[in-house]
Design a protein around this motif. Structure first.
Motif, PDB file in Angstrom:
ATOM      1  N   ARG A 111      50.852  54.569   1.392  1.00 27.41           N
ATOM      2  CA  ARG A 111      49.658  54.635   2.412  1.00 27.41           C
ATOM      3  C   ARG A 111      50.078  53.005   3.169  1.00 27.41           C
ATOM      4  NH1 ARG A 111      45.506  56.549   0.850  1.00 27.41           N
ATOM      5  NH2 ARG A 111      45.814  54.959  -0.975  1.00 27.41           N
ATOM      6  N   VAL A 112      50.529  52.797   4.347  1.00 32.57           N
ATOM      7  CA  VAL A 112      51.169  51.406   4.969  1.00 32.57           C
ATOM      8  C   VAL A 112      49.673  51.335   6.252  1.00 32.57           C
ATOM      9  CG1 VAL A 112      52.752  50.804   6.674  1.00 32.57           C
ATOM     10  CG2 VAL A 112      53.618  53.180   5.004  1.00 32.57           C
TER      11      VAL A 112
ATOM     12  N   GLY B  79      44.061  46.726  16.306  1.00 26.05           N
ATOM     13  CA  GLY B  79      44.028  45.852  16.094  1.00 26.05           C
ATOM     14  C   GLY B  79      44.691  46.161  14.809  1.00 26.05           C
ATOM     15  N   SER B  80      44.478  47.756  13.591  1.00 26.16           N
ATOM     16  CA  SER B  80      44.934  47.705  12.519  1.00 26.16           C
ATOM     17  C   SER B  80      45.101  48.461  12.842  1.00 26.16           C
ATOM     18  CB  SER B  80      44.363  46.618  11.087  1.00 26.16           C
ATOM     19  OG  SER B  80      43.061  47.501  11.358  1.00 26.16           O
ATOM     20  N   VAL B  81      46.388  49.851  11.905  1.00 23.94           N
ATOM     21  CA  VAL B  81      46.508  50.925  11.654  1.00 23.94           C
ATOM     22  C   VAL B  81      46.950  51.955   9.750  1.00 23.94           C
ATOM     23  CG1 VAL B  81      48.123  52.981  12.153  1.00 23.94           C
ATOM     24  CG2 VAL B  81      47.715  51.425  13.831  1.00 23.94           C
ATOM     25  N   ALA B  82      46.370  52.044  10.010  1.00 26.54           N
ATOM     26  CA  ALA B  82      46.417  52.967   8.772  1.00 26.54           C
ATOM     27  C   ALA B  82      47.226  54.167   9.247  1.00 26.54           C
ATOM     28  CB  ALA B  82      45.270  53.469   7.589  1.00 26.54           C
ATOM     29  N   PHE B  83      48.570  54.546   7.865  1.00 25.71           N
ATOM     30  CA  PHE B  83      48.825  55.604   7.469  1.00 25.71           C
ATOM     31  C   PHE B  83      49.602  56.283   6.508  1.00 25.71           C
ATOM     32  CE2 PHE B  83      52.799  53.138   9.260  1.00 25.71           C
ATOM     33  CZ  PHE B  83      53.474  53.906   9.079  1.00 25.71           C
ATOM     34  N   THR B  84      50.145  57.488   6.319  1.00 22.28           N
ATOM     35  CA  THR B  84      50.612  57.731   5.329  1.00 22.28           C
ATOM     36  C   THR B  84      52.507  58.615   5.367  1.00 22.28           C
ATOM     37  OG1 THR B  84      49.566  59.406   5.261  1.00 22.28           O
ATOM     38  CG2 THR B  84      48.358  58.195   3.681  1.00 22.28           C
ATOM     39  N   ILE B  85      53.146  57.962   4.240  1.00 24.18           N
ATOM     40  CA  ILE B  85      54.207  58.668   3.958  1.00 24.18           C
ATOM     41  C   ILE B  85      54.435  59.522   3.086  1.00 24.18           C
ATOM     42  CG2 ILE B  85      56.780  57.718   3.909  1.00 24.18           C
ATOM     43  CD1 ILE B  85      55.782  55.227   5.242  1.00 24.18           C
ATOM     44  N   ASP B  86      55.214  60.393   3.127  1.00 27.32           N
ATOM     45  CA  ASP B  86      54.856  61.748   2.254  1.00 27.32           C
ATOM     46  C   ASP B  86      56.367  61.705   2.666  1.00 27.32           C
ATOM     47  OD1 ASP B  86      55.515  64.105   1.007  1.00 27.32           O
ATOM     48  OD2 ASP B  86      53.495  64.352   0.661  1.00 27.32           O
ATOM     49  N   LEU B  87      57.598  61.589   1.423  1.00 20.19           N
ATOM     50  CA  LEU B  87      58.720  61.597   1.511  1.00 20.19           C
ATOM     51  C   LEU B  87      59.341  62.523   0.165  1.00 20.19           C
ATOM     52  CD1 LEU B  87      61.261  58.503   2.874  1.00 20.19           C
ATOM     53  CD2 LEU B  87      62.069  60.010   0.209  1.00 20.19           C
TER      54      LEU B  87
ATOM     55  N   THR C 234      64.640  51.870   2.537  1.00 14.78           N
ATOM     56  CA  THR C 234      65.044  51.591   4.047  1.00 14.78           C
ATOM     57  C   THR C 234      63.852  51.543   5.129  1.00 14.78           C
ATOM     58  OG1 THR C 234      66.867  52.582   3.294  1.00 14.78           O
ATOM     59  CG2 THR C 234      66.544  52.367   5.671  1.00 14.78           C
ATOM     60  N   ILE C 235      63.115  52.287   4.520  1.00 11.75           N
ATOM     61  CA  ILE C 235      61.687  52.375   5.714  1.00 11.75           C
ATOM     62  C   ILE C 235      61.651  50.660   5.505  1.00 11.75           C
ATOM     63  CG2 ILE C 235      59.773  53.963   5.921  1.00 11.75           C
ATOM     64  CD1 ILE C 235      61.068  56.595   4.970  1.00 11.75           C
ATOM     65  N   GLN C 236      60.661  50.655   4.995  1.00 16.42           N
ATOM     66  CA  GLN C 236      59.813  49.341   4.483  1.00 16.42           C
ATOM     67  C   GLN C 236      61.066  47.964   5.162  1.00 16.42           C
ATOM     68  OE1 GLN C 236      59.702  49.587  -0.401  1.00 16.42           O
ATOM     69  NE2 GLN C 236      57.484  50.210   0.196  1.00 16.42           N
ATOM     70  N   HIS C 237      62.324  48.105   4.791  1.00 21.40           N
ATOM     71  CA  HIS C 237      63.074  47.525   5.376  1.00 21.40           C
ATOM     72  C   HIS C 237      62.943  47.057   6.739  1.00 21.40           C
ATOM     73  CE1 HIS C 237      66.099  44.900   5.828  1.00 21.40           C
ATOM     74  NE2 HIS C 237      66.917  45.075   6.993  1.00 21.40           N
ATOM     75  N   GLU C 238      63.083  48.518   7.525  1.00 21.00           N
ATOM     76  CA  GLU C 238      63.135  48.574   8.726  1.00 21.00           C
ATOM     77  C   GLU C 238      61.690  48.101   9.443  1.00 21.00           C
ATOM     78  OE1 GLU C 238      65.006  50.895  11.169  1.00 21.00           O
ATOM     79  OE2 GLU C 238      66.874  51.333   9.744  1.00 21.00           O
ATOM     80  N   ALA C 239      60.951  48.561   8.606  1.00 22.10           N
ATOM     81  CA  ALA C 239      59.015  48.354   9.091  1.00 22.10           C
ATOM     82  C   ALA C 239      59.298  46.382   9.085  1.00 22.10           C
ATOM     83  CB  ALA C 239      58.046  49.276   7.702  1.00 22.10           C
ATOM     84  N   ARG C 240      60.029  45.820   7.981  1.00 22.26           N
ATOM     85  CA  ARG C 240      59.910  44.530   8.336  1.00 22.26           C
ATOM     86  C   ARG C 240      60.008  44.351   9.434  1.00 22.26           C
ATOM     87  NH1 ARG C 240      59.847  45.222   2.227  1.00 22.26           N
ATOM     88  NH2 ARG C 240      58.351  44.889   1.660  1.00 22.26           N
ATOM     89  N   GLY C 241      61.426  44.295   9.929  1.00 22.95           N
ATOM     90  CA  GLY C 241      61.970  44.652  10.778  1.00 22.95           C
ATOM     91  C   GLY C 241      61.267  44.299  12.271  1.00 22.95           C
ATOM     92  N   ILE C 242      60.726  45.313  12.467  1.00 22.93           N
ATOM     93  CA  ILE C 242      59.553  46.140  13.562  1.00 22.93           C
ATOM     94  C   ILE C 242      58.194  45.081  12.829  1.00 22.93           C
ATOM     95  CG2 ILE C 242      57.595  47.263  14.331  1.00 22.93           C
ATOM     96  CD1 ILE C 242      59.848  49.991  12.681  1.00 22.93           C
ATOM     97  N   VAL C 243      57.967  44.889  12.296  1.00 22.12           N
ATOM     98  CA  VAL C 243      56.398  43.735  12.592  1.00 22.12           C
ATOM     99  C   VAL C 243      56.764  42.556  12.758  1.00 22.12           C
ATOM    100  CG1 VAL C 243      54.943  45.166  10.911  1.00 22.12           C
ATOM    101  CG2 VAL C 243      56.713  43.289  10.072  1.00 22.12           C
ATOM    102  N   GLU C 244      58.521  42.120  12.597  1.00 22.43           N
ATOM    103  CA  GLU C 244      58.719  40.260  13.060  1.00 22.43           C
ATOM    104  C   GLU C 244      58.775  40.302  14.680  1.00 22.43           C
ATOM    105  OE1 GLU C 244      61.551  39.482   9.841  1.00 22.43           O
ATOM    106  OE2 GLU C 244      62.560  38.055  11.269  1.00 22.43           O
ATOM    107  N   ALA C 245      59.773  41.466  14.811  1.00 18.27           N
ATOM    108  CA  ALA C 245      59.623  40.945  16.340  1.00 18.27           C
ATOM    109  C   ALA C 245      58.754  41.454  17.318  1.00 18.27           C
ATOM    110  CB  ALA C 245      60.808  42.665  16.013  1.00 18.27           C
TER     111      ALA C 245
ATOM    112  N   ALA D 226      51.563  46.156   5.193  1.00 20.64           N
ATOM    113  CA  ALA D 226      51.341  46.044   3.610  1.00 20.64           C
ATOM    114  C   ALA D 226      51.630  47.330   3.476  1.00 20.64           C
ATOM    115  CB  ALA D 226      50.100  46.167   3.117  1.00 20.64           C
ATOM    116  N   PHE D 227      52.852  48.277   1.949  1.00 19.15           N
ATOM    117  CA  PHE D 227      52.688  49.415   1.909  1.00 19.15           C
ATOM    118  C   PHE D 227      51.720  49.179   0.744  1.00 19.15           C
ATOM    119  CE2 PHE D 227      56.413  47.755   4.512  1.00 19.15           C
ATOM    120  CZ  PHE D 227      56.762  48.531   5.218  1.00 19.15           C
ATOM    121  N   GLU D 228      51.560  50.714   0.275  1.00 22.35           N
ATOM    122  CA  GLU D 228      50.935  50.649  -0.885  1.00 22.35           C
ATOM    123  C   GLU D 228      50.601  52.009  -1.196  1.00 22.35           C
ATOM    124  OE1 GLU D 228      46.297  51.423  -2.390  1.00 22.35           O
ATOM    125  OE2 GLU D 228      46.310  50.754  -0.667  1.00 22.35           O
ATOM    126  N   PRO D 229      51.879  51.912  -2.541  1.00 24.33           N
ATOM    127  CA  PRO D 229      52.808  53.758  -2.855  1.00 24.33           C
ATOM    128  C   PRO D 229      51.013  53.493  -3.833  1.00 24.33           C
ATOM    129  CG  PRO D 229      53.580  51.640  -4.143  1.00 24.33           C
ATOM    130  CD  PRO D 229      52.881  50.858  -3.312  1.00 24.33           C
TER     131      PRO D 229
END
Ligand code: GLV
Ligand code: MN
Ligand code: MN
Length: 412
Positions: A217-218, A280-288, A302-313, A319-322
């Motif tokens: 859950r992201v 103001g906030s969004v929750a979504f799921t990833i199934d990989l 890789t997804i988490q790394h790129e997501a952190r880049g997106i939020v920084e910009a 937050a990631f919750e497996p």
């Protein structure tokens, strides 16, 4: 032993699928959730079929039905009765029905076997109610995770409370586990849920392995604001950030096409969710999913790394919750060979294929040797009301299962 009547078996399977189909919380679409009144009704119907076939029926602490026939080491045959929301009628029930019809045939033909059979009807394979999957087979395999008990469904009802309301004692879960020494093997018959058998023009396949899965859950946090007054360059729009992440998920999976990786964002919610408010906030799921656990874990990183880049910009938070991590499972090769031989005996070419869907066999493989037979389904369509397997294919599959059982001998 007597030869099974394929046509009759197919017609029986179709009638039993049709009898289960209307057991739904909603008219017009299939909604059969774990530990719901519909689970109860489906289990009661199936328990009656098990008794009629000559089995002793019990129910474990998670509501898994256990139809027991014969003595000695147990050959376990099972699948699940729960469904995805608005899913089809074959995903799960076919495997339970196949076990029942196989036992019925063996009992009627007074077949003597040096082992007994337990047909298992699990209740939580899909994870449609709680953010847990395979908890019923997990309990049978002795792999139930206690933290699951505190997970809540969309209405805030915890797993433990739902179990209690279903008449079960969460404290009794350890007693649902088989001991490895009492079990010979686990076999599951399931619709393919993909197009390969249809492409091969063959009704039956033997599963080589089941993909590993990661589910997360992201939560992306930004700042809610007025859709008419906040200039574009001053926004911290959580949904725009989440949209960029969804595309990263797709890109990472496509880049791993050689590993047959697939990744899905199947649920997304923007809060507060109004036309004129910047989310103001969004929750979504990833199934990989993919067959290699190391490649799967690297893709998530890789997804988490790129997501952190997106939020920084974008000056957002993430937050990631497996909530699900299942290792890839290789099906037992001796059982695969025996299933293939049974399919050959039916006059068909057994097709070896991997499973991109998760299955109870994945959990049961933690307990004992496990294998699966796939049945062709029309158009490869599944998790969809249009899901369909023909009576002829189902009858052939059940006859092959019977042949497999007649020939099977547990390792001493
Ligand atoms: C179960 O059907 C899954 O693979 O999601
Ligand atoms: Mn299934
Ligand atoms: Mn399914």
């Amino acid at each position: 032993m007597s030869a099974p009547d394929i046509k009759k078996l197919g017609a029986r399977a179709e009638a039993m699928i049709a009898a289960l189909a209307p057991i739904s919380a909603e008219s017009g679409r299939l909604v059969r959730l774990f530990l719901s009144p519909e689970h109860r009704r489906a289990a009661d119907l199936v328990a009656g079929w098990m008794r009629d076939a000559g089995m002793n029926v019990s129910e474990d602490a998670l509501g898994t039905l256990r139809g027991r026939w014969g003595g000695g080491k147990r050959l376990l045959i099972g699948s699940h009765l729960d469904a995805v929301i608005d899913g089809g009628n074959y995903d799960g029930p076919l495997g339970v029905i196949a076990g029942i019809l196989a036992v019925e045939h063996l009992a009627k033909s007074e077949t003597r076997l040096p082992f007994g059979i337990d047909v298992l009807a699990f209740g939580d394979e899909e994870g449609s109610r709680f953010p847990s999957t395979l908890s019923s087979s997990g309990a049978c395999a002795g792999a139930f995770e206690q933290e699951t008990l505190s997970l809540a469904d969309r209405n805030g009802v915890t797993f433990a409370d739902a179990l209690t309301a279903y008449g079960k004692n969460p404290g009794g879960i350890p007693s649902a586990a088989y001991t490895p020494s009492e079990v010979a093997a686990y076999v599951e018959l399931h619709i393919e849920q993909g197009p390969l058998l249809e492409e091969e023009n063959e009704p039956l396949g033997v599963v080589t392995g089941i993909v590993g899965q990661s589910r997360l859950r992201v939560t992306v946090t930004g700042e809610a604001g007025h859709a008419g007054t906040v200039p574009m360059n001053l926004r911290r729009d959580a949904l725009a950030g989440a949209a960029a992440m969804v595309l990263v998920v797709e890109r990472v999976a496509k880049a791993n096409a050689a590993n047959r990786m697939v990744a899905t964002v199947g649920r997304i919610e923007a809060i507060p969710g109004a036309t004129n408010i910047i989310p103001g906030s969004v929750a979504f799921t990833i199934d990989l999913r993919t067959m290699s656990d190391s490649i799967r874990k690297a893709a998530i990183a890789t997804i988490q790394h790129e997501a952190r880049g997106i939020v920084e910009a974008r000056k957002l938070g993430v937050a990631f919750e497996p909530f699900h991590d299942a290792a890839a499972t290789i099906c037992d090769s001796a059982l695969q060979d025996m299933l293939a031989a049974a399919i050959t005996d039916m006059g068909h070419r057994p097709i070896a294929l991997p499973s991109g869907a998760g299955h109870d066999a994945q959990m049961m493989a933690k307990l004992c040797q496990a294998a699966m037979m796939f049945v062709r389904c029309r158009g490869g369509i599944s998790h969809n009301p249009a899901e369909y397997a023909s009576p002829a294919d189902m009858g052939t599959a059940i006859a092959a299962l019977i042949r497999f059982i007649e020939r099977y001998r547990p390792k001493s």
